[in-house]
Design a protein around this motif. Structure first.
Motif, PDB file in Angstrom:
ATOM      1  N   GLU A 297       0.831  -1.191   0.000  1.00 51.60           N
ATOM      2  CA  GLU A 297       0.000   0.000   0.000  1.00 51.60           C
ATOM      3  C   GLU A 297       0.865   1.240   0.000  1.00 51.60           C
ATOM      4  OE1 GLU A 297      -1.925   3.303   1.871  1.00 51.60           O
ATOM      5  OE2 GLU A 297      -0.761   1.905   3.064  1.00 51.60           O
ATOM      6  N   GLU A 298       1.806   1.330   0.862  1.00 53.22           N
ATOM      7  CA  GLU A 298       2.811   2.391   0.847  1.00 53.22           C
ATOM      8  C   GLU A 298       3.848   2.187   1.911  1.00 53.22           C
ATOM      9  OE1 GLU A 298       2.328   3.559   4.186  1.00 53.22           O
ATOM     10  OE2 GLU A 298       0.456   2.593   3.712  1.00 53.22           O
TER      11      GLU A 298
ATOM     12  N   TYR B  49      11.477   9.134  -5.276  1.00 46.75           N
ATOM     13  CA  TYR B  49      11.802   7.737  -5.590  1.00 46.75           C
ATOM     14  C   TYR B  49      12.130   7.581  -7.075  1.00 46.75           C
ATOM     15  CZ  TYR B  49       9.780   6.679  -1.021  1.00 46.75           C
ATOM     16  OH  TYR B  49       9.495   6.641   0.308  1.00 46.75           O
ATOM     17  N   LEU B  50      11.351   8.284  -7.923  1.00 46.88           N
ATOM     18  CA  LEU B  50      11.631   8.236  -9.364  1.00 46.88           C
ATOM     19  C   LEU B  50      13.058   8.711  -9.642  1.00 46.88           C
ATOM     20  CD1 LEU B  50       8.323   9.675 -10.949  1.00 46.88           C
ATOM     21  CD2 LEU B  50       9.079   7.284 -10.964  1.00 46.88           C
ATOM     22  N   ALA B  51      13.437   9.810  -8.998  1.00 51.12           N
ATOM     23  CA  ALA B  51      14.785  10.368  -9.214  1.00 51.12           C
ATOM     24  C   ALA B  51      15.859   9.391  -8.744  1.00 51.12           C
ATOM     25  CB  ALA B  51      14.905  11.704  -8.469  1.00 51.12           C
ATOM     26  N   ASP B  52      15.591   8.766  -7.570  1.00 48.98           N
ATOM     27  CA  ASP B  52      16.558   7.777  -7.054  1.00 48.98           C
ATOM     28  C   ASP B  52      16.758   6.643  -8.046  1.00 48.98           C
ATOM     29  OD1 ASP B  52      16.718   9.210  -4.762  1.00 48.98           O
ATOM     30  OD2 ASP B  52      15.512   7.831  -3.536  1.00 48.98           O
ATOM     31  N   GLU B  53      15.643   6.137  -8.554  1.00 49.46           N
ATOM     32  CA  GLU B  53      15.725   4.969  -9.441  1.00 49.46           C
ATOM     33  C   GLU B  53      16.331   5.341 -10.800  1.00 49.46           C
ATOM     34  OE1 GLU B  53      15.476   2.156  -8.289  1.00 49.46           O
ATOM     35  OE2 GLU B  53      14.128   2.267  -6.573  1.00 49.46           O
TER      36      GLU B  53
ATOM     37  N   LEU C 280       8.639   0.340 -11.500  1.00 50.23           N
ATOM     38  CA  LEU C 280       9.410  -0.139 -10.351  1.00 50.23           C
ATOM     39  C   LEU C 280       9.011   0.622  -9.085  1.00 50.23           C
ATOM     40  CD1 LEU C 280      11.702  -1.770  -9.022  1.00 50.23           C
ATOM     41  CD2 LEU C 280      13.265   0.060  -9.710  1.00 50.23           C
ATOM     42  N   VAL C 281       8.970   1.945  -9.185  1.00 51.08           N
ATOM     43  CA  VAL C 281       8.637   2.753  -7.998  1.00 51.08           C
ATOM     44  C   VAL C 281       7.223   2.441  -7.516  1.00 51.08           C
ATOM     45  CG1 VAL C 281       8.286   5.107  -7.148  1.00 51.08           C
ATOM     46  CG2 VAL C 281      10.275   4.587  -8.581  1.00 51.08           C
ATOM     47  N   ALA C 282       6.318   2.207  -8.463  1.00 51.26           N
ATOM     48  CA  ALA C 282       4.921   1.927  -8.100  1.00 51.26           C
ATOM     49  C   ALA C 282       4.761   0.620  -7.329  1.00 51.26           C
ATOM     50  CB  ALA C 282       4.048   1.901  -9.353  1.00 51.26           C
TER      51      ALA C 282
END
Ligand SMILES: [Zn+2]
Length: 331
Positions: free
Chosen positions: A51-52, A214-218, A233-235
């Motif tokens: 969920e998060e 998270y997008l930036a990290d990945e 992936l982040v989702a």
């Protein structure tokens, strides 16, 4: 000889009937027992998404500049203290299909479910059992997202917030917060006074910032990946903005562990919360046996306020929110 031969088929039929009768009696007994059995705390399957609250997500989702000060002396959950559990009413009349007593009738409700409250509900009952609960049945999910402008107008500070949590996780809608106070007061009376809230309301913009970080990290980690692959992936570990139920201001993550993770599953505190939440208008939002319906992995710490009547019906029917809304024709 002839007589003996004649009798044996009757004997065989009689024996068969006896065996069938005994079998039927056993089946009825097993059914009766399973009706009253406690809900199992099943293992999670791996199909649903989180969920998060992947532990690393929760830790990373704190205000980095402030650092995290987890309470260092969090004790393990106590063994269930049987002596503090109040006696059930003498003649409980719980049961599906009955009329669930409404506002202002604590005694009737207690008789209906066969269990008394330990806390004094006088100041809490109107919040636990709102006169009009329809607005508290809001469905929020990846299939039913909220808009970026959805901000509840009755957010108040969560009294039972864990120390050190950022303020932007520390609010809840008024009725949910007041009902939660009673719920956690009752939990304390049953020996679970160390349960605290780690996450409450989370705004669209906070969720958006988290997700974008998270997008930036990945992206940095996988420079050769497409944007679609990065997003997918982040989702798997963070909810895209608008799809987290926390934006509703009607749910909390609460537990007595170092952080939100599966170490809470099956502990006495987790079992108590799951078994008693409906009495205070809450449901365990992502049960182990509903992962195929909610699309979210089992979360023993995530509780959603819906009001007592709906929560009690869902408890009796064994339904999650998606199923209940469908059942009531509200979806
Ligand atoms: Zn949650």
């Amino acid at each position: 000889m002839a007589k003996k031969k004649k009798n044996s088929p009757y004997l065989a039929v009689a024996l068969t009937l006896c065996v069938l009768a005994v079998g039927l009696a056993v089946a009825i007994a097993v059914l009766a027992i399973s009706e009253t059995a406690l809900p199992p705390v099943a293992e999670s399957s791996s199909q649903a998404v989180t969920e998060e609250s992947d532990p690393s997500v929760e830790e990373r989702s704190e205000e980095p500049s402030h650092g995290e000060s987890f309470e260092p002396d969090i004790s393990l959950p106590e063994e269930s203290s049987e002596e503090s559990i109040p006696e059930p009413l003498p003649e409980p009349e719980p049961g599906l299909g009955g009329e669930i007593p409404q506002l202002g009738s604590t005694r009737e409700y207690e008789s209906y479910i066969g269990l008394r409250y330990s806390v004094d509900l006088v100041q809490f009952e109107k919040y636990i059992d709102p006169a009009d609960a329809s607005e508290y049945l809001l469905l929020v999910s990846p299939k039913a997202p909220l808009g970026k402008d959805y901000v509840p107008d009755d957010l108040i500070y969560i009294e039972d917030m864990r120390a050190g949590r950022p303020s932007y996780y520390s609010y809840l809608r008024e009725y949910a917060e007041k009902a939660l106070e009673a719920f956690l007061d009752e939990a304390a009376m049953y020996g679970h006074g160390d349960i605290k809230v780690s996450n409450g309301y989370r705004s669209y913009s906070v969720q958006s910032t988290l997700f974008n970080n998270y997008l930036a990290d990945e992206r940095a980690r996988h420079p050769d990946w497409t944007e679609e692959r990065i997003y997918a992936l982040v989702a798997t570990y963070s909810n895209p903005p608008g799809t987290s139920e926390h934006q509703s201001g009607l749910c909390v993550d609460m537990h007595n562990q170092i952080d939100t993770n599966n170490t809470f599953d099956g502990t006495p505190a987790a079992i108590w919360l799951e078994e008693n939440c409906y009495r205070f208008g809450f449901v365990l939002r992502y049960p182990a046996d509903k992962q195929d319906v909610t699309g979210i992995k089992y979360e023993s710490w995530h509780f959603r306020y819906v009001g007592r009547t709906a929560a009690t019906e869902m408890h009796e029917l064994g339904m999650c929110l998606e199923e209940y809304l469908e059942y009531k024709g509200l979806n």
